[in-house]
Write a protein that holds these residues in place. Structure first.
Motif, mmCIF file in Angstrom:
data_model
loop_
_atom_site.group_PDB
_atom_site.id
_atom_site.type_symbol
_atom_site.label_atom_id
_atom_site.label_comp_id
_atom_site.label_asym_id
_atom_site.label_seq_id
_atom_site.Cartn_x
_atom_site.Cartn_y
_atom_site.Cartn_z
ATOM 1 N N LYS A 196 0.946 -1.223 0.419
ATOM 2 C CA LYS A 196 -0.058 -0.473 -0.228
ATOM 3 C C LYS A 196 1.011 1.278 -0.445
ATOM 4 N N LEU A 197 1.638 1.223 1.290
ATOM 5 C CA LEU A 197 2.677 2.416 0.239
ATOM 6 C C LEU A 197 3.251 2.490 -0.672
ATOM 7 N N LEU A 198 4.113 1.296 -1.466
ATOM 8 C CA LEU A 198 4.490 1.795 -2.670
ATOM 9 C C LEU A 198 3.067 2.434 -3.573
ATOM 10 N N ASN A 199 2.217 1.800 -4.328
ATOM 11 C CA ASN A 199 1.144 2.175 -4.815
ATOM 12 C C ASN A 199 0.694 4.083 -4.012
ATOM 13 N N SER A 200 0.480 3.979 -3.104
ATOM 14 C CA SER A 200 0.614 5.831 -2.671
ATOM 15 C C SER A 200 1.823 6.850 -3.286
ATOM 16 N N PHE A 201 3.081 5.707 -2.911
ATOM 17 C CA PHE A 201 4.346 6.637 -3.335
ATOM 18 C C PHE A 201 3.917 6.763 -4.912
ATOM 19 N N VAL A 202 4.228 5.840 -5.587
ATOM 20 C CA VAL A 202 3.670 5.460 -7.177
ATOM 21 C C VAL A 202 2.790 6.776 -7.715
ATOM 22 N N ILE A 203 1.345 6.842 -6.812
ATOM 23 C CA ILE A 203 0.349 7.727 -7.398
ATOM 24 C C ILE A 203 0.903 9.017 -6.989
ATOM 25 N N SER A 204 1.386 9.101 -5.498
ATOM 26 C CA SER A 204 1.730 10.690 -5.314
ATOM 27 C C SER A 204 2.463 10.792 -6.312
ATOM 28 N N GLY A 205 3.872 10.669 -6.457
ATOM 29 C CA GLY A 205 4.868 11.390 -7.246
ATOM 30 C C GLY A 205 4.138 11.259 -8.680
ATOM 31 N N SER A 206 3.793 10.124 -9.162
ATOM 32 C CA SER A 206 3.379 10.536 -10.856
ATOM 33 C C SER A 206 2.424 11.491 -10.376
ATOM 34 N N VAL A 207 1.892 11.891 -9.622
ATOM 35 C CA VAL A 207 0.848 12.933 -10.166
ATOM 36 C C VAL A 207 1.633 14.124 -10.350
ATOM 37 N N ALA A 208 2.079 14.434 -9.119
ATOM 38 C CA ALA A 208 3.056 15.328 -8.430
ATOM 39 C C ALA A 208 4.074 16.010 -10.274
ATOM 40 N N VAL A 209 5.084 15.425 -10.596
ATOM 41 C CA VAL A 209 5.763 15.052 -11.572
ATOM 42 C C VAL A 209 4.671 15.867 -12.443
ATOM 43 N N LEU A 210 3.835 15.111 -13.053
ATOM 44 C CA LEU A 210 3.179 14.946 -14.863
ATOM 45 C C LEU A 210 2.485 16.838 -14.389
ATOM 46 N N ALA A 211 1.727 16.230 -13.034
ATOM 47 C CA ALA A 211 0.777 18.044 -13.048
ATOM 48 C C ALA A 211 1.476 18.997 -13.052
ATOM 49 N N VAL A 212 3.045 19.247 -12.652
ATOM 50 C CA VAL A 212 3.916 20.363 -12.457
ATOM 51 C C VAL A 212 4.443 20.515 -13.656
ATOM 52 N N LEU A 213 4.906 19.188 -14.456
ATOM 53 C CA LEU A 213 5.266 19.814 -16.120
ATOM 54 C C LEU A 213 3.948 20.114 -16.797
ATOM 55 N N LEU A 214 2.529 19.807 -16.499
ATOM 56 C CA LEU A 214 1.820 20.286 -17.258
ATOM 57 C C LEU A 214 1.152 21.542 -17.100
ATOM 58 N N SER A 215 1.307 21.707 -15.747
ATOM 59 C CA SER A 215 1.014 23.018 -15.184
ATOM 60 C C SER A 215 2.195 24.267 -15.684
ATOM 61 N N VAL A 216 3.426 23.800 -16.186
ATOM 62 C CA VAL A 216 3.811 24.693 -17.125
ATOM 63 C C VAL A 216 3.876 25.222 -18.060
ATOM 64 N N LEU A 217 3.724 23.376 -18.931
ATOM 65 C CA LEU A 217 3.412 23.926 -20.513
ATOM 66 C C LEU A 217 2.562 24.832 -20.522
ATOM 67 N N ASN A 218 1.246 24.679 -19.675
ATOM 68 C CA ASN A 218 0.420 25.362 -20.024
ATOM 69 C C ASN A 218 -0.049 27.101 -19.567
ATOM 70 N N ALA A 219 0.879 27.161 -18.613
ATOM 71 C CA ALA A 219 1.012 27.944 -18.373
ATOM 72 C C ALA A 219 1.660 29.410 -18.859
ATOM 73 N N PHE A 220 2.912 28.449 -19.567
ATOM 74 C CA PHE A 220 3.616 28.896 -20.615
ATOM 75 C C PHE A 220 2.939 29.760 -21.894
ATOM 76 N N ALA A 221 2.176 28.874 -22.470
ATOM 77 C CA ALA A 221 1.466 29.563 -23.234
ATOM 78 C C ALA A 221 0.237 30.757 -23.085
ATOM 79 N N LEU A 222 -0.456 30.683 -21.915
ATOM 80 C CA LEU A 222 -1.363 31.453 -21.321
ATOM 81 C C LEU A 222 -0.833 32.202 -21.257
ATOM 82 N N GLY A 223 0.581 32.570 -19.858
ATOM 83 C CA GLY A 223 0.977 33.397 -19.624
ATOM 84 C C GLY A 223 1.850 33.940 -20.630
ATOM 85 N N ILE A 224 3.296 33.856 -20.926
ATOM 86 C CA ILE A 224 4.039 34.356 -21.991
ATOM 87 C C ILE A 224 3.498 34.173 -23.167
#
Length: 300
Positions: free
Chosen positions: A94-122
């Protein structure tokens, strides 16, 4: 005749002690400062009380709990509750599942946020304000509204009862907030720096990864930490999509075990303690990064 030689004279080094730097006068604390300190200490104590109760009752035997109640100290160190929960739910998995899910979401969400915000803000695409408003409204929708359509969609594509629906859903949800925040930050980015980079021959991809990304790294670190903790503590969507015992996360395992089998109070406290420790350790490790990111700001 030889040219006259000039001699350089260096000042003799002083051998005496250097004067001590002037001391800064400490600001005397006022009554308001002491009042705020007392209120902050009281709030901190109220927040710490539940965690202390969980810690005490996790190492207390059922006999000690029945005789002394939840506020009494254990007479001896009782570890059977922690061992029982560890073995019942296969906690390392269960600890491994939570770590994989939370870590993947954190990295992918930050990457997607940067790309979207660069297009919208700059990038300043057309309809920027309406897109940001739409993202903000979508982020305000309760998760209960999304359950049935998402359940039907992932059931049809064959991803139900895997970790991928949870990763995809929370990546989109977290990136909506990240896009809204970073779009406002990138909108105030110095145009002179971007124009200078463009004159030097940098394209948009180079401007993003060599200029915008390094400067906004403190803000991205804060988002990464928040996305990880928020996803780790999520319950409703993982409970809906993670049915099998092999793919469940720590919060889901704690609740499912409580509803499926009878557990005493000490075992329940032990399960809460084991579920709390990973996020606490993660926060302590990245506490300095979080503090620097908040105080540094997005753009220097």
């Amino acid at each position: 005749m030889s040219a006259p030689t000039t001699e350089r004279h260096t000042p003799a080094a002083t051998t005496g002690p250097r004067p001590a730097p002037p001391r800064r006068r400490r600001r005397r604390r006022t009554a308001l400062d002491w009042t705020l300190l007392g209120v902050a200490s009281l709030v901190g104590l109220l927040i710490a009380v539940p965690f202390l109760l969980i810690l005490v009752n996790s190492f207390k035997s059922p006999a000690d709990y029945s005789t002394g109640g939840p506020l009494s100290l254990p007479t001896s160190l009782y570890l059977d509750g922690i061992v029982a929960f560890w073995e019942r739910v296969d906690f390392p998995q269960k600890l491994l599942n939570s770590f994989v899910i939370s870590g993947s979401v954190a990295v992918l969400a930050v990457l997607l946020s940067v790309l979207n915000a660069f297009a919208l803000g700059i990038g300043r695409i057309k309809g920027r304000m309406w897109i940001v408003l739409l993202i903000l409204l979508a982020n305000m929708l309760p998760q209960e509204v999304l359950l049935y359509p998402l359940y039907f969609m992932f059931k049809e594509v064959g991803l139900y009862n895997t970790i991928w629906p949870v990763i995809i859903i929370f990546t989109v949800i977290q990136s909506a907030f990240g896009t809204y925040l970073l779009a406002a930050v990138y909108g105030t980015f110095p145009k002179e720096m971007l124009e200078a980079a463009a004159l030097d021959g940098a394209n948009r991809r180079q401007i993003l990864w060599r200029i915008v990304f390094p400067i906004s790294r403190p803000t991205l670190a804060v988002l990464l930490i928040f996305f990880f903790i928020w996803t780790w503590n999520e319950f409703l969507i993982p409970l809906t999509f993670l049915v099998s015992n092999a793919v469940q996360t720590v919060p889901v395992a704690v609740t499912v075990l409580q509803g499926d089998r009878m557990m005493d109070v000490t075992t329940t406290s032990a399960s809460a303690l084991l579920g709390l420790i990973p996020t606490l350790v993660f926060f302590l490790i990245f506490q300095r990064t979080l503090t620097r990111g908040i105080t540094a700001g997005a753009v220097k």
